[in-house]
Scaffold this motif. Structure first.
Motif, PDB file in Angstrom:
ATOM      1  N   THR A  39       0.841  -1.212   0.103  1.00  0.00           N
ATOM      2  CA  THR A  39       0.052  -0.060   0.001  1.00  0.00           C
ATOM      3  C   THR A  39       1.031   1.200   0.181  1.00  0.00           C
ATOM      4  OG1 THR A  39      -1.627  -1.247   1.084  1.00  0.00           O
ATOM      5  CG2 THR A  39      -2.077   1.153   1.265  1.00  0.00           C
ATOM      6  N   SER A  42       2.174   1.672  -3.467  1.00  0.00           N
ATOM      7  CA  SER A  42       1.091   2.375  -4.377  1.00  0.00           C
ATOM      8  C   SER A  42       0.824   3.693  -4.155  1.00  0.00           C
ATOM      9  CB  SER A  42      -0.270   1.316  -4.375  1.00  0.00           C
ATOM     10  OG  SER A  42      -0.899   1.659  -3.104  1.00  0.00           O
ATOM     11  N   ALA A  67       1.164   6.831  -6.755  1.00  0.00           N
ATOM     12  CA  ALA A  67       0.004   7.399  -7.174  1.00  0.00           C
ATOM     13  C   ALA A  67       0.321   8.808  -7.050  1.00  0.00           C
ATOM     14  CB  ALA A  67      -1.046   7.056  -6.358  1.00  0.00           C
ATOM     15  N   TRP A  82      -6.956  10.412 -11.104  1.00  0.00           N
ATOM     16  CA  TRP A  82      -7.772   8.967 -10.794  1.00  0.00           C
ATOM     17  C   TRP A  82      -6.560   8.072 -10.489  1.00  0.00           C
ATOM     18  CZ3 TRP A  82      -5.868   5.316 -14.065  1.00  0.00           C
ATOM     19  CH2 TRP A  82      -5.478   5.669 -15.186  1.00  0.00           C
ATOM     20  N   PHE A  83      -5.264   8.458 -10.512  1.00  0.00           N
ATOM     21  CA  PHE A  83      -4.309   7.519 -10.395  1.00  0.00           C
ATOM     22  C   PHE A  83      -4.261   7.116  -8.838  1.00  0.00           C
ATOM     23  CE2 PHE A  83      -2.208   8.223 -14.129  1.00  0.00           C
ATOM     24  CZ  PHE A  83      -1.617   7.039 -14.518  1.00  0.00           C
ATOM     25  N   TYR A  84      -4.922   8.128  -7.794  1.00  0.00           N
ATOM     26  CA  TYR A  84      -5.181   7.981  -6.483  1.00  0.00           C
ATOM     27  C   TYR A  84      -5.843   6.666  -6.172  1.00  0.00           C
ATOM     28  CZ  TYR A  84      -2.794  12.042  -5.117  1.00  0.00           C
ATOM     29  OH  TYR A  84      -1.882  13.178  -4.954  1.00  0.00           O
ATOM     30  N   ILE A  85      -6.632   5.921  -7.143  1.00  0.00           N
ATOM     31  CA  ILE A  85      -7.411   4.920  -6.731  1.00  0.00           C
ATOM     32  C   ILE A  85      -6.507   3.557  -6.527  1.00  0.00           C
ATOM     33  CG2 ILE A  85      -7.482   4.152  -9.253  1.00  0.00           C
ATOM     34  CD1 ILE A  85     -10.520   4.357  -6.669  1.00  0.00           C
ATOM     35  N   PHE A  86      -5.241   3.911  -6.963  1.00  0.00           N
ATOM     36  CA  PHE A  86      -4.523   2.625  -6.667  1.00  0.00           C
ATOM     37  C   PHE A  86      -4.202   2.362  -5.121  1.00  0.00           C
ATOM     38  CE2 PHE A  86      -3.129   3.330 -11.002  1.00  0.00           C
ATOM     39  CZ  PHE A  86      -3.316   2.248 -11.550  1.00  0.00           C
ATOM     40  N   PRO A 114      -6.673   2.740  -2.368  1.00  0.00           N
ATOM     41  CA  PRO A 114      -7.540   2.158  -1.646  1.00  0.00           C
ATOM     42  C   PRO A 114      -7.559   0.885  -2.518  1.00  0.00           C
ATOM     43  CG  PRO A 114      -8.462   3.846  -2.899  1.00  0.00           C
ATOM     44  CD  PRO A 114      -6.957   4.207  -2.910  1.00  0.00           C
ATOM     45  N   TRP A 115      -7.187   0.730  -3.581  1.00  0.00           N
ATOM     46  CA  TRP A 115      -7.305  -0.632  -4.415  1.00  0.00           C
ATOM     47  C   TRP A 115      -6.147  -1.537  -3.688  1.00  0.00           C
ATOM     48  CZ3 TRP A 115      -6.313  -1.091 -10.322  1.00  0.00           C
ATOM     49  CH2 TRP A 115      -6.638  -2.235 -10.983  1.00  0.00           C
ATOM     50  N   THR A 140       2.183   8.433   0.951  1.00  0.00           N
ATOM     51  CA  THR A 140       1.615   9.719   0.482  1.00  0.00           C
ATOM     52  C   THR A 140       2.518  10.929   0.977  1.00  0.00           C
ATOM     53  OG1 THR A 140      -0.533   8.799   0.444  1.00  0.00           O
ATOM     54  CG2 THR A 140      -0.536  11.389   0.426  1.00  0.00           C
TER      55      THR A 140
END
Length: 120
Positions: A64, A67, A71, A83-87, A89-90, A114
């Protein structure tokens, strides 16, 4: 020449963020020493738990964290879509769903990744 310098700078930011994330992750794992969740027999496709011997601690989730670094670098430093931030929580969902981490591990990993990437 200027474009090449920009490319080197962005590559450097990505590399430093990944390395700092790894240092923080391994340091916190040694301090926290939180064990991983027990083997989940109802999920037989979990290759990590069934075939691989994972001997590291659980907190924070390195996947995580990485990722989150990916992101943030893509969205902020490479000016790619948000939308790269979706990685984040994925990856976190996958680690918790397959029983490799507790949800708190993934939250801490995402926050560290982050923050490290935004600071650089």
């Amino acid at each position: 020449f200027i474009a090449l310098n920009i490319l080197y700078y962005r590559s450097f930011v990505f590399l430093v963020s990944m390395l700092l994330g790894l240092v923080f992750s391994e340091g916190i794992k040694k301090i926290a020493q939180r064990s991983r969740p027990a083997l989940q027999s109802q999920k037989p496709l979990n290759i990590t738990q069934h075939l691989m011997h994972v001997d590291s601690f659980s907190m924070p989730s390195g996947d995580t964290l990485q990722s989150a670094v990916f992101a943030v670098i893509c969205a902020n430093h490479l000016d790619l879509p948000l939308w790269f931030y979706i990685f984040i929580p994925w990856a976190a969902f996958g680690r918790v769903y397959w029983g490799n981490h507790w949800i708190g591990d993934t939250i801490v990993g995402g926050v560290i990744g982050t923050v490290v990437s935004l600071i650089i």
